[in-house]
Scaffold this active site. Structure first.
Site, short mmCIF file in Angstrom:
data_model
loop_
_atom_site.label_atom_id
_atom_site.label_comp_id
_atom_site.label_asym_id
_atom_site.label_seq_id
_atom_site.Cartn_x
_atom_site.Cartn_y
_atom_site.Cartn_z
N ILE A 152 -3.20 4.18 7.38
CA ILE A 152 -3.20 5.08 6.13
C ILE A 152 -4.27 4.83 5.10
O ILE A 152 -4.41 3.82 4.61
CB ILE A 152 -1.74 4.67 5.42
N LYS A 209 7.13 -4.06 16.26
CA LYS A 209 7.27 -2.82 16.22
C LYS A 209 7.93 -2.18 17.23
O LYS A 209 8.78 -1.27 17.06
CB LYS A 209 5.88 -1.83 15.55
N GLN A 222 0.85 -1.15 0.05
CA GLN A 222 -0.05 0.09 -0.08
C GLN A 222 0.89 1.31 0.17
O GLN A 222 0.53 2.29 -0.97
CB GLN A 222 -1.02 0.02 1.43
N TYR A 233 2.23 -7.95 15.67
CA TYR A 233 2.90 -6.73 14.90
C TYR A 233 3.28 -5.60 15.83
O TYR A 233 4.29 -5.15 15.43
CB TYR A 233 1.47 -6.24 14.19
#
Ligand code: SER
Length: 316
Positions: A173, A147, A12, A143
């Site tokens: 986003i 991070k 993306q 996730y």
């Protein structure tokens, strides 16, 4: 000659980032790398494209050598929702991919590396409103775990080995070119496609779910702007809070309805609700604004109008 590699260039953010970097630095100087998804004709025909996997050290090392790369944007990642289905895969791509990239950056003395972080670095015990730059980082998704570890590892490589790594905690986003893959904030993109195609959408989070979001042009600007920032002005490196907009799913639906009055939304929260509930609703990004001059352009109103115009054209 020194060049840029975008790993995860078919994703993306990677797809639009590659095109903007090609505009700024010349088509031939920006190598797009994808793992298996077929790239768009635009991506494939506008500059170099290679297949490669960030989890394969030798392959990545060779691609960086062969293409005389000196700057890497590491956009390859497994996002929150897919990461909960396949935690081992998320660990492998997000951690080993990062470790390989940092090690290659150290050994090949690369000039700069971009390693995105995310609002997923926060967790249920983080203050949810106006989340500060320095705060509790105890995420409950794989996730998020990768991070937080990634931010720490990146800062370690900066302090210990002088590798110039930079990173941002991206909000959700929203974009019209490439669909997001496997995130919790994906509803804020899907809703536009469904509103235009079918005039209705079943949303997988509750109406009152409020998350930090950003329109793609702002995301691309922020990413490139941080990479161009004067290192002497940076106190932080891999963990900048970044914000633009925060709205509930209901507020987004209401904004879309202004353009498509027949649009109807229903809410059927699934496992992604718990992920969304563990993240902040608004972010304090004053440190990014102070250290490298971050400022967003798009409001909810302007973004919604632009998304609907672009997608209406695309979807005929
Ligand atoms: N968009 C990401 C996700 O939803 C958050 O960074 O997983």
């Amino acid at each position: 000659m020194k060049r840029i590699l975008v790993a995860g260039a078919v994703g993306q953010i990677g797809s639009e980032l590659t095109m903007e970097l090609r505009k700024q630095y010349g088509n031939e100087n920006v190598v797009a790398m994808g793992r298996k998804t077929k790239p768009s004709d635009e991506l494939l025909n506008s500059g170099p494209f290679v297949y490669g996997n960030v989890t394969n050290y030798d392959e990545l090392n060779q691609i960086i050598k062969d293409n005389e790369i000196d700057t890497v944007y590491l956009m390859a990642a497994i996002l929150s929702a897919v990461g909960e289905k396949y935690p081992q895969l998320a660990y492998d791509v997000n951690m080993n991919g990062l470790y390989n990239t940092l090690e290659i950056a150290r050994e090949q003395k690369l000039t700069r590396v971009m390693v995105p972080s995310s609002i997923a670095a926060f967790g249920p015990s983080t203050p949810r409103e106006n989340t500060p730059q320095e705060t509790i980082l105890k995420p409950t998704t794989m996730y998020g775990v990768t991070k937080v570890a990634g931010e720490l590892l990146s800062d370690y490589y900066f302090q210990r080995f002088g590798v110039d790594v930079r990173g941002l905690r991206y909000p959700g986003i929203i974009s019209s070119e490439t669909l997001p893959g496997g995130g919790t904030t994906d509803y804020a993109v899907e809703i536009f496609y469904e509103a235009i195609k079918n005039k209705k959408y079943t949303c997988f989070v509750r109406e009152d779910t409020k998350l930090p979001m950003m329109y793609m042009p702002d995301c691309i600007n922020a990413t490139i702007q941080l990479m161009k920032a004067d290192i002497n002005k940076l106190i932080h490196h891999s963990d900048f809070n970044l914000a633009a907009l925060s709205f509930t799913a209901g507020e987004l639906a209401a904004e879309i309805k202004k353009h498509i009055p027949e649009f109807e939304i229903t809410y059927e929260p699934d496992f992604r609700q718990a992920i969304a509930d563990s993240w902040p609703s608004t972010i304090d990004d004053s440190v990014a604004r102070e250290e490298w001059g971050w400022k967003e352009e798009y409001t909810l109103e302007v973004m919604t109008k632009d998304m609907i115009e672009k997608l209406s054209k695309q979807l005929g």
